[in-house]
Design a protein around this motif. Sequence first.
Motif, PDB file in Angstrom:
ATOM      1  N   TYR A  60      43.703   4.010  53.788  1.00  0.00           N
ATOM      2  CA  TYR A  60      42.326   4.074  54.312  1.00  0.00           C
ATOM      3  C   TYR A  60      42.313   4.452  55.798  1.00  0.00           C
ATOM      4  N   TYR A  61      41.511   5.452  56.120  1.00  0.00           N
ATOM      5  CA  TYR A  61      41.282   5.866  57.513  1.00  0.00           C
ATOM      6  C   TYR A  61      39.786   5.677  57.801  1.00  0.00           C
ATOM      7  N   PRO A  62      39.376   4.622  58.496  1.00  0.00           N
ATOM      8  CA  PRO A  62      37.945   4.451  58.777  1.00  0.00           C
ATOM      9  C   PRO A  62      37.460   5.451  59.840  1.00  0.00           C
ATOM     10  N   PRO A  63      36.158   5.694  59.880  1.00  0.00           N
ATOM     11  CA  PRO A  63      35.635   6.587  60.917  1.00  0.00           C
ATOM     12  C   PRO A  63      35.506   5.860  62.263  1.00  0.00           C
ATOM     13  N   VAL A  64      35.657   6.589  63.344  1.00  0.00           N
ATOM     14  CA  VAL A  64      35.450   6.009  64.682  1.00  0.00           C
ATOM     15  C   VAL A  64      34.656   7.017  65.519  1.00  0.00           C
ATOM     16  N   LEU A  65      33.651   6.485  66.191  1.00  0.00           N
ATOM     17  CA  LEU A  65      32.870   7.321  67.101  1.00  0.00           C
ATOM     18  C   LEU A  65      33.246   6.910  68.519  1.00  0.00           C
ATOM     19  N   VAL A  66      33.734   7.876  69.286  1.00  0.00           N
ATOM     20  CA  VAL A  66      34.120   7.584  70.676  1.00  0.00           C
ATOM     21  C   VAL A  66      32.985   8.076  71.568  1.00  0.00           C
ATOM     22  N   LEU A  67      32.390   7.158  72.286  1.00  0.00           N
ATOM     23  CA  LEU A  67      31.262   7.512  73.156  1.00  0.00           C
ATOM     24  C   LEU A  67      31.722   7.399  74.604  1.00  0.00           C
ATOM     25  N   TYR A  68      31.501   8.470  75.345  1.00  0.00           N
ATOM     26  CA  TYR A  68      31.974   8.514  76.721  1.00  0.00           C
ATOM     27  C   TYR A  68      30.770   8.509  77.658  1.00  0.00           C
ATOM     28  N   LEU A  69      30.734   7.540  78.588  1.00  0.00           N
ATOM     29  CA  LEU A  69      29.571   7.407  79.462  1.00  0.00           C
ATOM     30  C   LEU A  69      29.982   7.397  80.935  1.00  0.00           C
ATOM     31  N   GLY A  70      29.224   8.102  81.774  1.00  0.00           N
ATOM     32  CA  GLY A  70      29.448   8.070  83.219  1.00  0.00           C
ATOM     33  C   GLY A  70      28.205   7.525  83.914  1.00  0.00           C
ATOM     34  N   TYR A  71      28.407   6.703  84.939  1.00  0.00           N
ATOM     35  CA  TYR A  71      27.290   6.125  85.704  1.00  0.00           C
ATOM     36  C   TYR A  71      27.597   6.209  87.203  1.00  0.00           C
ATOM     37  N   ASN A  72      26.548   6.101  88.001  1.00  0.00           N
ATOM     38  CA  ASN A  72      26.761   5.922  89.433  1.00  0.00           C
ATOM     39  C   ASN A  72      27.257   4.500  89.665  1.00  0.00           C
ATOM     40  N   GLU A  73      28.305   4.383  90.460  1.00  0.00           N
ATOM     41  CA  GLU A  73      28.902   3.043  90.683  1.00  0.00           C
ATOM     42  C   GLU A  73      27.897   2.052  91.247  1.00  0.00           C
ATOM     43  N   LYS A  74      26.980   2.573  92.085  1.00  0.00           N
ATOM     44  CA  LYS A  74      26.013   1.666  92.731  1.00  0.00           C
ATOM     45  C   LYS A  74      25.090   0.979  91.708  1.00  0.00           C
ATOM     46  N   ASP A  75      24.992   1.548  90.522  1.00  0.00           N
ATOM     47  CA  ASP A  75      24.108   0.972  89.496  1.00  0.00           C
ATOM     48  C   ASP A  75      24.811  -0.077  88.634  1.00  0.00           C
ATOM     49  N   ILE A  76      26.129  -0.292  88.873  1.00  0.00           N
ATOM     50  CA  ILE A  76      26.894  -1.210  88.002  1.00  0.00           C
ATOM     51  C   ILE A  76      27.129  -2.524  88.744  1.00  0.00           C
ATOM     52  N   LYS A  77      26.581  -3.600  88.214  1.00  0.00           N
ATOM     53  CA  LYS A  77      26.724  -4.884  88.923  1.00  0.00           C
ATOM     54  C   LYS A  77      27.972  -5.657  88.489  1.00  0.00           C
ATOM     55  N   GLN A  78      28.487  -5.377  87.323  1.00  0.00           N
ATOM     56  CA  GLN A  78      29.724  -6.044  86.853  1.00  0.00           C
ATOM     57  C   GLN A  78      30.908  -5.534  87.691  1.00  0.00           C
ATOM     58  N   PRO A  79      31.707  -6.441  88.307  1.00  0.00           N
ATOM     59  CA  PRO A  79      32.872  -5.961  89.075  1.00  0.00           C
ATOM     60  C   PRO A  79      33.829  -5.165  88.179  1.00  0.00           C
ATOM     61  N   LEU A  80      34.253  -3.993  88.651  1.00  0.00           N
ATOM     62  CA  LEU A  80      35.155  -3.147  87.845  1.00  0.00           C
ATOM     63  C   LEU A  80      36.602  -3.473  88.221  1.00  0.00           C
ATOM     64  N   ASP A  81      37.109  -4.538  87.638  1.00  0.00           N
ATOM     65  CA  ASP A  81      38.430  -5.028  88.047  1.00  0.00           C
ATOM     66  C   ASP A  81      39.347  -5.232  86.845  1.00  0.00           C
ATOM     67  N   GLY A  82      39.215  -4.401  85.829  1.00  0.00           N
ATOM     68  CA  GLY A  82      40.062  -4.611  84.658  1.00  0.00           C
ATOM     69  C   GLY A  82      40.167  -3.392  83.772  1.00  0.00           C
ATOM     70  N   PHE A  83      40.803  -3.601  82.629  1.00  0.00           N
ATOM     71  CA  PHE A  83      41.031  -2.551  81.620  1.00  0.00           C
ATOM     72  C   PHE A  83      39.737  -2.233  80.883  1.00  0.00           C
ATOM     73  N   GLY A  84      38.903  -3.279  80.743  1.00  0.00           N
ATOM     74  CA  GLY A  84      37.689  -3.142  79.947  1.00  0.00           C
ATOM     75  C   GLY A  84      37.521  -4.393  79.113  1.00  0.00           C
ATOM     76  N   PHE A  85      36.746  -4.297  78.047  1.00  0.00           N
ATOM     77  CA  PHE A  85      36.558  -5.502  77.234  1.00  0.00           C
ATOM     78  C   PHE A  85      36.547  -5.173  75.746  1.00  0.00           C
ATOM     79  N   LEU A  86      36.867  -6.221  74.979  1.00  0.00           N
ATOM     80  CA  LEU A  86      36.838  -6.104  73.524  1.00  0.00           C
ATOM     81  C   LEU A  86      35.827  -7.112  72.981  1.00  0.00           C
ATOM     82  N   ILE A  87      35.266  -6.759  71.829  1.00  0.00           N
ATOM     83  CA  ILE A  87      34.186  -7.589  71.291  1.00  0.00           C
ATOM     84  C   ILE A  87      34.591  -8.192  69.943  1.00  0.00           C
TER      85      ILE A  87
END
Length: 459
Positions: free
Chosen positions: A297-324
């Motif tokens: 089985y090969y499930p489908p994956v949608l990769v979404l790529y987003l860019g933002y202005n840093e000034k609009d991001i309040k979460q400190p960018l100090d890591g790899f990212g997050f998993l849910i």
Amino acid sequence: MSSKKIVTLGAGISGLATSYLLHKNGFDITILEKKKEAGGSMESVFESNFLFDRGPNSGLETSPLIGQMVDELGIREQMVYANKKGNKRYILRNNQLYPLPMSPPAFLKTKLFSTSAKLRLMAEPFIGRSKDGYYQSIAEFVKRRLGKEFLDYAINPFVAGVYAGNPEDLSVKSAFPKLYELEEKYGGLIVGTIKSIKERKQRAEKSKQSAKMFSFKDGMQAFPAAVSKYMGSRVITSADVHSIEKKENCFKVNYKTGNIEESVECDAVLSTIPAYSASEIFKPFDEKLSEHLNNIYYPPVLVLYLGYNEKDIKQPLDGFGFLIPAKEKKSFLGAIWSSVLFPKRAPEGQASFTLFIGGSRNPEIGSIDKEILFKKARNEFESIMKITGEPVFIDYRYWNKAIPQYNVGYIEHEKYFTEFEKNNPGIFLSGNYRGGISVGDCIKNAEVTKERIISKFKD
Ligand SMILES: Cc1cc2nc3c(=O)[nH]c(=O)nc-3n(C[C@H](O)[C@H](O)[C@H](O)COP(=O)(O)OP(=O)(O)OC[C@H]3O[C@@H](n4cnc5c(N)ncnc54)[C@H](O)[C@@H]3O)c2cc1C
């Protein structure tokens, strides 16, 4: 051996790395690749000053062969290691991001796990082996050894991050062989980890936890591109292999370039194309093999790529990212903070992120309008990251069949692949459905496959 001709099917990292090693051992190689470019799942794109990877974002340097190839190919200058901040990984719980504890004191302090989950984890060394052997899912294995909460808030998101998979489906033996081995060989995970560190040091190997995370200045595709350049005219792109014939003393591989029918004869065929493609090509050789390959089985994956202005991001960018974790019921699996990890992924003052949607957790994404999926994932992502402005860049890549799932019972496929090769000398099955899905595993596996091919011609 030098006169032996090998045709490799597929110019992903598995096909390229194995062919490269065989070429260095004097084999005459031709690589046939369906797409216009080499790289397979490794696709890097530069657009509007954003550099993004549509497939793997990074690799782990788990084998000395990776560095060796990088040096031999002359791309050491191109290679980049992940920012140290990347060691910090977050997990989402109740809409809040918690760093995954990476040391015993951090584990004792973290609010990601409850006190009872921490106590349960400490009981691990006293838990015996299971009688189920091979036929255990990673969920059953972890629940038994480490408890339900650890399964839900550490393993479930981890499995989504690596396989885009479900822990209830994936086989612990086939998908996480090192973990399985710790129990089999040493009786437990904690004792086993301590003992295996010593053994790995002797083999000059790195565990996935301690291996360095790498990419390239121009993205991951730079690696297969360099191998392909080195192999030169031995790589034939836009070559769609559709059948193989067994002749008296050789194989004839038939392929199409556009509307033109072509063929090449060889002493051995190395298949590194995905299982579902190999299933069609090898059907005339063995129907049962074709079924085994087709059942992966090969499930489908949608990769979404987003860019933002840093000034609009309040979460400190100090890591790899997050998993849910699945329990959090979000519409995406997690996000990599791409521009934090590697340099020049986004223009000055802007930040870029890669979100993963679907996988075995939500395989129905194939039939949902992409705009609806994006909107939901974007809204949730912006809320988690406390983003106040609109994205300045959006791109996506839909993988209809993304990553092979080494589900419970995979051992039967693995056994049959070996049997098929025994019955069909001169055909070798490889690729990411055998021996691991990560880029590092595919490269390590190239060494193993090369040895198998060399030993066949020694007979
Ligand atoms: C979205 C995504 C994210 C990932 N993220 C990571 C990550 O961050 N880190 C990591 O380590 N791994 C990651 N992986 C996994 C890893 O990238 C893959 O497992 C690995 O690159 C597979 O390499 P491969 O050569 O085995 O197969 P592929 O890359 O699939 O290559 C197979 C090749 O065969 C070709 N082919 C197919 N049929 C034919 C035919 N009939 N004739 C000729 N050619 C054919 C295809 O076009 C393709 O180029 C990710 C995978 C995906 C999809």
